[in-house]
Scaffold this motif. Structure first.
Motif, mmCIF file in Angstrom:
data_model
loop_
_atom_site.group_PDB
_atom_site.id
_atom_site.type_symbol
_atom_site.label_atom_id
_atom_site.label_comp_id
_atom_site.label_asym_id
_atom_site.label_seq_id
_atom_site.Cartn_x
_atom_site.Cartn_y
_atom_site.Cartn_z
ATOM 1 N N TRP A 32 -7.810 1.292 -17.808
ATOM 2 C CA TRP A 32 -7.889 2.084 -19.035
ATOM 3 C C TRP A 32 -7.587 3.551 -18.785
ATOM 4 N N THR A 33 -7.740 4.014 -17.557
ATOM 5 C CA THR A 33 -7.445 5.400 -17.231
ATOM 6 C C THR A 33 -6.638 5.438 -15.940
ATOM 7 N N ALA A 34 -6.097 6.593 -15.652
ATOM 8 C CA ALA A 34 -5.306 6.756 -14.432
ATOM 9 C C ALA A 34 -6.163 6.619 -13.177
ATOM 10 N N LEU A 35 -7.480 6.754 -13.309
ATOM 11 C CA LEU A 35 -8.381 6.658 -12.163
ATOM 12 C C LEU A 35 -8.866 5.231 -11.932
ATOM 13 N N THR A 36 -8.538 4.327 -12.834
ATOM 14 C CA THR A 36 -8.964 2.940 -12.699
ATOM 15 C C THR A 36 -7.843 2.124 -12.060
ATOM 16 N N ASP A 37 -8.183 1.328 -11.059
ATOM 17 C CA ASP A 37 -7.175 0.507 -10.389
ATOM 18 C C ASP A 37 -7.771 -0.871 -10.105
ATOM 19 N N LEU A 38 -7.655 -1.760 -11.083
ATOM 20 C CA LEU A 38 -8.133 -3.125 -10.925
ATOM 21 C C LEU A 38 -7.082 -3.933 -10.181
ATOM 22 N N ARG A 39 -7.474 -4.619 -9.114
ATOM 23 C CA ARG A 39 -6.534 -5.392 -8.319
ATOM 24 C C ARG A 39 -7.036 -6.814 -8.093
ATOM 25 N N LEU A 40 -6.061 -7.719 -7.962
ATOM 26 C CA LEU A 40 -6.358 -9.123 -7.681
ATOM 27 C C LEU A 40 -5.741 -9.454 -6.326
#
Length: 525
Positions: A202-210
């Motif tokens: 949702w923001t540039a600071l969020t990095d969800l990874r799989l």
């Protein structure tokens, strides 16, 4: 053009360089390919790196367990080659395992008669013999300069770090969440709690990874042992064992005996130049048919008349394809495919298309290898006695259409993803560059139409009311905006060489696609 379309005008300028260029559906994959070129690699070396990396970056489109085809131009030989490595039905497949249900038409890419439990669409029973690793390995064995290990290793690093889930990745996963939940290994890899699609950043600071540690290990093994690992190594044995245990017919012997086909392309004279394309079980013959029909209609003075002639030619060529080649794919379905094009500083070119067929293929993951598996069995008509009827050991008919064109010292390599939308896109881009002498940037930004088997011509709203009206004189037209989702048009990528200057372009509306030139490249992964 309405206010919405005017607010959605997007430009993605073509890049130029005296060095090499990679244009693909994911910028990171393009950057990885360009790093190979900068290190002295051939266009084929870059293709190896891009093929494996893009299978990690957009896994629902392609990967080592898929199939495809490529066109190659060798500047040192001044000649093209065609390489086909499409999926094939396993030799032990029993057509009695795919009884017709009598419940109408299947609901995915092809309007075949429906099979009981959709066994040809989803699950391990839908898995065909993959060919991507065999194909790219054949090309590297013939023309590669850099060590195989160095080209595959970056993809293993990507898999270990994990797929970055932004809005687009989240949307794609959500579109298939119900089907992915049926396979425990697919659900564990792509879904939260085995049920819900992940929510993107949702923001540039969020990095969800799989992350996919199993796939990372598999790619590291293929990197260390070479392309034969996918055919007769431990990876091949593990993959076949997983498919067998999940109820599929793929066996180790199918992988061991698979061979890619390298040979001469289908080459034709077209619009004062030449076009080279893949022959036989691809859309190459239909592209040649389209061009023959278009030239027979004669030159047209206006854009509306040219598009109307193109629509007539494509419609006729598709009608012939449907009657003789057995391809009955639904024009509404996007397919699950990726395409990239590469040119190096010597002028060698690659146009490569690879696919799992449906989005997320069979919706099944091999637990031992971490690979998402294709559903190539769906490429066959389950009803016997038809042009493309399902049969053991039979090769699949594909809609891929990588092509190389040349005229007056200019050469280009193009292709696209998008199921049956691929051919109309490639035909229009090639026509613009051959017949109208468009540069790559102009061709890629020009509004297009789609004519892929139905009676309605899908037209980009950006064509404007006058051209749309002219097109509508002879065709039923539906005007739509050119957006990244839903897929109204195909997603092309291409490169061009004029004198000693290279150019590259990717579909302007593609969320991730980009062309990257050989110069200082910094990757933020």
């Amino acid at each position: 053009m309405n206010n919405f379309s005017q607010s959605q005008i997007v430009r993605k300028p073509a890049v130029s360089s005296q060095g090499g260029i990679v244009a693909s559906q994911h910028r990171i994959a393009s950057e990885i390919g360009v790093e190979v070129l900068a290190a002295g690699g051939d266009a084929i070396d870059a293709a190896v790196a891009v093929s494996f990396s893009i299978g990690v970056l957009e896994p629902w489109m392609s990967g080592p367990a898929g199939g495809g085809a490529m066109m190659v131009w060798r500047a040192d030989e001044e000649r093209p080659y065609a390489l086909s490595y499409g999926m094939r039905a396993p030799k032990g497949l029993d057509i009695r395992d795919f009884p017709l249900s009598g419940e109408g038409i299947a609901g995915d890419l092809f309007p075949w008669k429906r099979v009981v439990d959709d066994r040809n669409l989803e699950g391990a029973s839908a898995v065909a013999v993959p060919g991507v690793v065999a194909g790219i390995g054949t090309a590297h064995g013939r023309w590669g300069r850099m060590p195989w290990r160095d080209l595959v290793a970056p993809s293993a690093d990507l898999a270990r770090k994990g797929l970055s889930v932004d809005w687009y990745a989240g949307l794609i996963i959500a579109s298939a969440a119900r089907a992915l939940a049926k396979d425990p290994d697919a659900a564990a890899l792509f879904l939260e709690d085995g049920t819900w699609p992940p929510v993107g950043a949702w923001t540039a600071l969020t990095d969800l990874r799989l992350p996919n540690a199993r796939m990372a290990d598999t790619l590291a093994t293929i990197a260390a042992n070479g392309p034969g690992e996918m055919q007769d190594g431990d990876v091949a044995r593990a993959l076949a064992k997983d498919v067998t245990e999940k109820g599929g017919s793929l066996r180790y012997e199918d992988l061991r005996d698979y061979r890619a086909e390298l040979g001469d392309p289908l080459s034709i004279e077209a619009f004062g130049g030449r076009c080279h394309m893949t022959p036989r079980l691809t859309a190459g013959p239909t592209l040649a048919d389209s061009f023959a029909r278009l030239e027979a209609l004669g030159s047209k003075p206006s854009e509306g008349e040219r598009l109307s002639a193109m629509a007539t030619a494509l419609s006729g060529a598709y009608e012939h394809r449907l009657a003789t080649m057995g391809d009955h794919e639904s024009p509404a379905a996007p397919g699950s495919t990726t395409h990239f094009s590469i040119v190096d500083r010597q002028g060698n070119m690659v146009a490569m298309t690879q696919t799992l067929l449906s989005i997320f293929g069979s919706k099944v993951v091999s637990p031992s290898t971490g690979l998402l598996l294709n559903n190539g069995i769906m490429w066959f008509d389950p009803e016997q006695g038809r042009p493309n009827s399902l049969s053991p050991g039979k090769s699949c008919l594909m809609n891929v259409c990588p092509a190389i064109g040349e005229k007056d010292g200019t050469r280009f390599a193009i292709g696209a993803s998008g199921g049956r939308k691929i051919l109309p896109a490639v035909a229009q881009l090639a026509f613009r560059m051959l017949a109208l002498d468009n540069d790559l940037d102009t061709a890629f930004h020009a509004p297009r139409i789609d004519v892929s088997g139905g009676k309605t011509v899908i037209a980009d709203e950006a064509l404007g009311p006058d051209i749309l009206a002219e097109l509508g004189k002879d065709h039923t037209v539906k005007a739509v905006p050119r957006l990244p989702f839903p897929y109204a048009f195909a997603c092309p990528a291409g490169v061009m060489r004029r004198a000693d200057i290279n150019f590259g372009a990717a579909e302007p509306t593609s969320p991730w696609g980009d062309a990257v030139a050989e110069r200082s490249v910094e990757r933020f992964v």
